[in-house]
Design a protein around this motif. Structure first.
Motif, PDB file in Angstrom:
ATOM      1  N   ILE A 162       0.816  -1.203   0.000  1.00 35.08           N
ATOM      2  CA  ILE A 162       0.000   0.000   0.000  1.00 35.08           C
ATOM      3  C   ILE A 162       0.855   1.261   0.000  1.00 35.08           C
ATOM      4  O   ILE A 162       0.485   2.287  -0.575  1.00 35.08           O
ATOM      5  N   GLU A 167      -0.060   7.878  -5.064  1.00 33.80           N
ATOM      6  CA  GLU A 167      -1.359   8.357  -4.598  1.00 33.80           C
ATOM      7  C   GLU A 167      -2.371   8.473  -5.729  1.00 33.80           C
ATOM      8  O   GLU A 167      -3.556   8.159  -5.547  1.00 33.80           O
ATOM      9  N   VAL A 170      -3.853   5.156  -6.336  1.00 35.61           N
ATOM     10  CA  VAL A 170      -4.825   4.789  -5.300  1.00 35.61           C
ATOM     11  C   VAL A 170      -6.204   5.345  -5.658  1.00 35.61           C
ATOM     12  O   VAL A 170      -7.211   4.634  -5.613  1.00 35.61           O
ATOM     13  N   ILE A 173      -7.772   3.484  -8.636  1.00 30.48           N
ATOM     14  CA  ILE A 173      -8.372   2.199  -8.260  1.00 30.48           C
ATOM     15  C   ILE A 173      -9.721   2.406  -7.584  1.00 30.48           C
ATOM     16  O   ILE A 173     -10.703   1.707  -7.868  1.00 30.48           O
ATOM     17  N   ILE A 174      -9.792   3.396  -6.702  1.00 29.80           N
ATOM     18  CA  ILE A 174     -11.052   3.674  -6.005  1.00 29.80           C
ATOM     19  C   ILE A 174     -12.118   4.149  -6.992  1.00 29.80           C
ATOM     20  O   ILE A 174     -13.263   3.682  -6.968  1.00 29.80           O
ATOM     21  N   HIS A 214      -2.174  -7.973  -4.024  1.00 31.60           N
ATOM     22  CA  HIS A 214      -2.241  -6.525  -4.110  1.00 31.60           C
ATOM     23  C   HIS A 214      -3.324  -6.043  -3.158  1.00 31.60           C
ATOM     24  O   HIS A 214      -4.507  -6.295  -3.357  1.00 31.60           O
ATOM     25  N   THR A 215      -2.932  -5.345  -2.099  1.00 32.03           N
ATOM     26  CA  THR A 215      -3.857  -4.948  -1.034  1.00 32.03           C
ATOM     27  C   THR A 215      -5.026  -4.132  -1.561  1.00 32.03           C
ATOM     28  O   THR A 215      -6.187  -4.419  -1.249  1.00 32.03           O
ATOM     29  N   GLN A 216      -4.742  -3.112  -2.358  1.00 29.71           N
ATOM     30  CA  GLN A 216      -5.787  -2.208  -2.832  1.00 29.71           C
ATOM     31  C   GLN A 216      -6.759  -2.911  -3.771  1.00 29.71           C
ATOM     32  O   GLN A 216      -7.975  -2.725  -3.684  1.00 29.71           O
ATOM     33  N   ALA A 219      -8.951  -5.259  -1.733  1.00 27.20           N
ATOM     34  CA  ALA A 219      -9.975  -4.527  -0.988  1.00 27.20           C
ATOM     35  C   ALA A 219     -11.124  -4.113  -1.900  1.00 27.20           C
ATOM     36  O   ALA A 219     -12.293  -4.169  -1.511  1.00 27.20           O
ATOM     37  N   SER A 220     -10.810  -3.692  -3.122  1.00 21.94           N
ATOM     38  CA  SER A 220     -11.863  -3.286  -4.055  1.00 21.94           C
ATOM     39  C   SER A 220     -12.729  -4.481  -4.446  1.00 21.94           C
ATOM     40  O   SER A 220     -13.945  -4.347  -4.627  1.00 21.94           O
TER      41      SER A 220
END
Length: 318
Positions: A162, A167, A170, A173-174, A214-216, A219-220
């Motif tokens: 992460i 940034e 990030v 991805i969101i 891949h953490t992000q 999470a998604s």
């Protein structure tokens, strides 16, 4: 002699106690094994019911069931394009949404020419956040949207922690992997609810692992899973079906590779084969891989150690 007798008595008590414990453990083991066996049998039955039965029954009329138009985001990638083609082959008109204008035109023209359906394109970049939806709202207002396929997503070439992700990546991805599905649902659901029919397909490619590299991204995917479950509960009474589609490895039929797919073709289907199977699960299963061999792979992964799942996820990371 008294000491010897006491020792024998104690030995017999310990042996009896151990015997009772062994019997108890044997019963627990048998119950656990039976439970696992029943679970595996049920999972196998579910795979057969979902992936075999639709092939036997007469093909459903999706236009009559859901509506005349389908919206596909991420429409120019492997799964998005193949899903749009399969829907077009069933007579649905297609609205394609993507950030690549040239590819949008190519896919749109190919669908119209091959299947004789009406097509429309919307050039939108979900990475830009709220401004991407202004034109989408305006255009979709006049369409009878029966199926929404949320396939837009950010791919990542290699796993990063992460703190290593820039940034701007990030937010990308969101905005694409999370917000796009939610906002597209908000745009089309009012019309679907008014007509008392519709289907929403949220595509969240899996890796076959229980822990993503891949953490992000992981999470998604978890968000989309929970979002789809809750959305199904919320919209069921409105006649709207919600499905989470979690494909594993799929090969581009237009650019076949010489990798693992040539050795295991059944487990790495071409995009058109995958889409044909996936569309048949629409309205039947609210959470599926969309393809029988992928479902069997996920079933097998339940018995694989977590560290091995993670390693495989790093190799096949989307």
């Amino acid at each position: 002699m008294a000491a010897v007798d006491s020792f024998h008595l104690l030995y017999r008590e310990v042996a009896r106690s151990c015997h009772n414990h062994f019997e108890f453990l044997a019963v627990v083991g048998a119950l656990y094994t039976a439970r696992k066996g029943i679970s595996i049998l049920y999972e196998c039955y579910s795979v057969v019911r979902l992936h075999v039965t639709p092939h036997i029954l007469r093909r459903r009329d999706l236009v009559k069931q859901y509506g005349a138009w389908a919206v596909v985001t991420g429409a120019t990638d492997i799964i998005g394009r193949a899903y749009a083609e399969e829907l077009a082959s069933r007579g649905l008109n297609i609205i394609l949404i993507c950030s690549n204008r040239e590819e949008l035109h190519n896919v749109s023209e190919a669908l119209a020419e091959t299947y004789g359906v009406n097509t429309s394109i919307i050039h939108a970049d979900f990475r830009k956040g709220p401004e991407a939806y202004v034109s989408i709202k305006e255009i979709l207002r006049d369409f009878d949207v029966g199926i929404l396929v949320n396939n837009a997503r950010v791919l990542y070439e290699y796993p990063q922690s992460i703190m290593e992700i820039p940034e701007d990546k990030v937010w990308e991805i969101i905005n694409v992997n999370v917000a796009a599905a939610v906002l597209m649902v908000r745009i089309v659901v009012p019309g679907m609810a008014q007509r008392k029919r519709g289907a929403i397909v949220n595509v969240s490619p899996g890796t076959g692992s229980r822990h993503s590299a891949h953490t992000q991204i992981a999470a998604s995917k978890a968000y989309l899973d929970k979002f789809s479950r809750q959305l199904q509960c919320e919209l069921r009474s409105s006649g709207i079906f919600v499905q989470l589609l979690t494909p594993l490895c799929v090969e581009d039929k237009q650019e076949p590779s010489a990798g693992i797919s040539q050795y295991l073709p059944a487990f790495v289907p071409s995009s058109d084969v995958y889409a044909r199977h996936a569309v048949r699960t629409l309205g039947i299963s609210s959470r599926t891989t969309g393809y029988w061999a992928h479902s069997l792979q996920l079933l097998a992964f339940q018995w694989v150690p977590v560290w091995m799942c993670t390693s495989i996820g790093r190799v096949f990371q989307y």
